[in-house]
Design a protein around this motif. Structure first.
Motif, mmCIF file in Angstrom:
data_model
loop_
_atom_site.group_PDB
_atom_site.id
_atom_site.type_symbol
_atom_site.label_atom_id
_atom_site.label_comp_id
_atom_site.label_asym_id
_atom_site.label_seq_id
_atom_site.Cartn_x
_atom_site.Cartn_y
_atom_site.Cartn_z
ATOM 1 N N THR A 73 0.853 -1.185 0.000
ATOM 2 C CA THR A 73 0.000 0.000 0.000
ATOM 3 C C THR A 73 0.888 1.234 0.000
ATOM 4 O O THR A 73 2.045 1.186 0.422
ATOM 5 N N THR A 87 -3.183 4.063 -2.494
ATOM 6 C CA THR A 87 -2.989 3.097 -3.568
ATOM 7 C C THR A 87 -2.686 1.733 -2.956
ATOM 8 O O THR A 87 -1.875 1.620 -2.034
ATOM 9 N N ILE A 95 -4.253 -2.959 -9.320
ATOM 10 C CA ILE A 95 -4.166 -1.798 -8.434
ATOM 11 C C ILE A 95 -5.559 -1.278 -8.120
ATOM 12 O O ILE A 95 -6.424 -1.189 -9.001
ATOM 13 N N THR A 136 -7.134 2.103 -6.273
ATOM 14 C CA THR A 136 -6.766 3.427 -5.778
ATOM 15 C C THR A 136 -7.999 4.145 -5.250
ATOM 16 O O THR A 136 -9.085 4.043 -5.822
#
Length: 145
Positions: free
Chosen positions: A69, A96, A104, A106
């Motif tokens: 993270t 993120t 990913i 976000t």
């Protein structure tokens, strides 16, 4: 408008240190004492909890859903009470998260906190994290009881 620099700097540093602890997974026993009052409450997308032990359990479980993270804060605004014992703060956050398979997730969010000055320095008494936008697939959360 003139505001005392000391609470601004101290609270901004607290925010940065808290996010860094999450990213580095600095979860030694009692780690939340460096950031939260004993009776603190946190409201986040993963749920609402009260007390340092519950905050630690929630934060550790949430962060460990991901391989990595990175939490970044900006625009920390602090308003200290005239007596210097309490303050309110708000900031923007970009969070993120890297899933184990490389995807990913976000989150752009806003954070708000009520803080108290303790013998050890400023601590969060109440912290809320509110997503403004997301991109990617969030983690799958366990069903709530």
């Amino acid at each position: 408008m003139d505001t005392p620099l000391e609470p601004q700097t101290a609270v901004s540093t607290l925010v940065s240190r808290y996010f860094r602890a999450l990213d580095e997974r600095a979860f030694e026993t009692g780690w939340t004492a460096a950031f939260f009052t004993e009776d603190a409450a946190v409201r986040a997308p993963v749920g609402a909890v009260r007390g340092r032990e519950a905050i630690a359990a929630q934060a550790e479980e949430a962060v460990r859903r991901f391989d990595r993270t990175q939490h970044m804060s900006t625009d920390v605004l602090v308003t200290a009470a005239a007596d210097g014992a309490t303050a309110d703060a708000s900031w923007n956050a970009l969070m993120t998260h890297l899933h184990p398979d490389g995807r990913i997730f976000t989150v752009g969010g806003r954070c708000r906190a009520a803080l108290r000055r303790t013998a050890g320095g400023w601590r969060f008494g109440d912290l809320s994290i509110t997503p403004v936008w997301t991109d990617g697939e969030p983690p799958h959360l366990p069903p709530r009881a």
